[in-house]
Design an enzyme around this catalytic site. Structure first.
Site, PDB file in Angstrom:
ATOM      1  N   LYS A 176       0.344 -10.713   6.072  1.00  0.00           N
ATOM      2  CA  LYS A 176       0.725  -9.436   6.666  1.00  0.00           C
ATOM      3  C   LYS A 176      -0.514  -8.872   7.351  1.00  0.00           C
ATOM      4  O   LYS A 176      -1.536  -8.639   6.701  1.00  0.00           O
ATOM      5  CB  LYS A 176       1.237  -8.439   5.623  1.00  0.00           C
ATOM      6  CG  LYS A 176       1.577  -7.077   6.232  1.00  0.00           C
ATOM      7  CD  LYS A 176       1.873  -6.020   5.192  1.00  0.00           C
ATOM      8  CE  LYS A 176       2.138  -4.674   5.892  1.00  0.00           C
ATOM      9  NZ  LYS A 176       2.278  -3.554   4.947  1.00  0.00           N
ATOM     10  N   ILE A 232       6.339  -6.350   8.514  1.00  0.00           N
ATOM     11  CA  ILE A 232       6.395  -5.667   7.210  1.00  0.00           C
ATOM     12  C   ILE A 232       5.775  -4.307   7.468  1.00  0.00           C
ATOM     13  O   ILE A 232       4.555  -4.143   7.435  1.00  0.00           O
ATOM     14  CB  ILE A 232       5.618  -6.450   6.135  1.00  0.00           C
ATOM     15  CG1 ILE A 232       6.066  -7.912   6.080  1.00  0.00           C
ATOM     16  CG2 ILE A 232       5.792  -5.787   4.762  1.00  0.00           C
ATOM     17  CD1 ILE A 232       5.240  -8.784   5.141  1.00  0.00           C
ATOM     18  N   SER A 266       0.831  -1.215   0.000  1.00  0.00           N
ATOM     19  CA  SER A 266       0.000   0.000   0.000  1.00  0.00           C
ATOM     20  C   SER A 266       0.858   1.255   0.000  1.00  0.00           C
ATOM     21  O   SER A 266       0.517   2.264  -0.633  1.00  0.00           O
ATOM     22  CB  SER A 266      -0.934  -0.015   1.208  1.00  0.00           C
ATOM     23  OG  SER A 266      -1.792  -1.128   1.153  1.00  0.00           O
ATOM     24  N   ASN A 267       2.009   1.219   0.712  1.00  0.00           N
ATOM     25  CA  ASN A 267       2.896   2.375   0.733  1.00  0.00           C
ATOM     26  C   ASN A 267       3.585   2.605  -0.608  1.00  0.00           C
ATOM     27  O   ASN A 267       4.104   3.683  -0.861  1.00  0.00           O
ATOM     28  CB  ASN A 267       3.945   2.215   1.830  1.00  0.00           C
ATOM     29  CG  ASN A 267       3.378   2.516   3.197  1.00  0.00           C
ATOM     30  OD1 ASN A 267       3.351   3.658   3.630  1.00  0.00           O
ATOM     31  ND2 ASN A 267       2.893   1.491   3.886  1.00  0.00           N
TER      32      ASN A 267
END
Length: 310
Positions: free
Chosen positions: A172, A215, A48-49
């Site tokens: 995650k 993560i 997402s980052n």
């Protein structure tokens, strides 16, 4: 049977753009190398980052390939590359997994589709992840992040059920749910399934309950600090580990408070001299100039520690 990524510290790397919205490949390479030198275990490209949903398929492949080749060219072949491959259809996700393999990724992290949120029953979610894993040339992992999946929050039973699939090897948990992490760690073998926490503000607690590691977005800023906590915990230096966790917890919430992805990029540019705050719309750029005095002091402690570590 497919193997999960090894335990350790992984970073959902931000992706840098030029002012004209094109990939800033020099900044991306500089970032990859700083992370590798900061002792990360692996780099997640297009988490997402990494603004995956803002990229074309070709850009996604380029970013994975650039990360892998940069690591290899500088002696970091041991650093894994994981690719975020979630999409809104099973067909497209399958294609992204093929692309990820071709570009050099060893594992794929797969978000649950959420466009048709009311239709996403448990049965459909199980079917989606299983079909994707069946077709994937690399092992897949289940990415649970309710913030970006319209509130879909997979419970531990669902994730454990998926973990029985021979090509689904981990998760995650950006939900940050430690109870969920604990249940998965005690339900599935660590040899076949790795449960990673997705937030720095609960990194140490995740290790305490035998999580595989993390993560975490803040690793973009402070990979060495996360490694220091990991090392302190495994060496039994609990006071040191708790103090580092304090620093990370404050840093994590400050990054979210001031703009998330854009702020992380702005902070990296300000403190480490590469990249810039540019994001693709509809996200907004952020700045370090708006920090309150108290938040600036908290971040200074994090950055000072990062720059002091080998």
């Amino acid at each position: 049977m497919s193997k999960p990524p090894p335990p350790g510290i992984y970073v959902p790397a931000v992706l840098f753009f030029k002012e004209d919205d094109e990939l800033d490949e020099e900044a991306i390479k500089a970032h990859v190398l700083r992370l590798a030198k900061g002792h990360v275990t692996g780099i997640l490209v297009q988490g997402s980052n990494g603004e995956a949903q803002h990229l074309s398929h070709e850009e996604r492949k380029r970013a994975i390939h650039l990360t892998r080749t940069t690591l290899d060219a500088h002696g970091f072949r041991h650093v894994l590359v994981i690719a975020g491959t979630g999409a809104q259809s099973t067909r497209e996700t399958k294609q992204l997994n093929l692309d990820a393999k071709e570009a050099g990724a060893t594992h794929a992290l797969v978000l649950t589709p959420s466009t048709w949120r009311p239709a996403m029953t448990k049965e459909l979610i199980l079917r989606f992840h299983r079909e994707v894993a069946d077709a994937s040339p690399i092992p897949t992992m289940v990415y649970n992040f309710p913030t970006v999946t319209a509130g879909i929050d997979l419970d531990s039973e669902t994730i454990a059920t998926l973990g029985a699939h021979p090509n689904i090897v981990g998760t995650k948990l950006s939900c940050g749910h430690l109870g969920k992490l604990t249940r998965l760690n005690t339900s599935l073998s660590a040899d076949s399934f790795a449960a990673f926490i997705g937030r720095s503000d609960c990194f140490l607690p995740a290790l305490v309950v035998s999580g595989a590691g993390g993560i975490m977005a803040l690793v973009n800023v402070a990979p060495r600090v996360h490694r220091a906590l990991w090392d302190a915990w495994h060496a039994g230096r609990m006071d040191e580990a708790r103090n580092i966790q304090r620093i990370l917890a404050h840093g994590d919430t400050i990054a979210s408070k001031y703009g998330g992805i854009g702020f992380i990029k702005a902070l990296i540019a300000h403190e480490f001299g590469y990249g810039g705050p540019n994001v693709r719309g509809p996200l907004a750029t952020a700045s370090v100039d708006k920090l309150s005095v108290a938040d600036a002091e908290q971040l200074k402690e994090l950055i000072t520690l990062e720059k002091s570590l080998p």
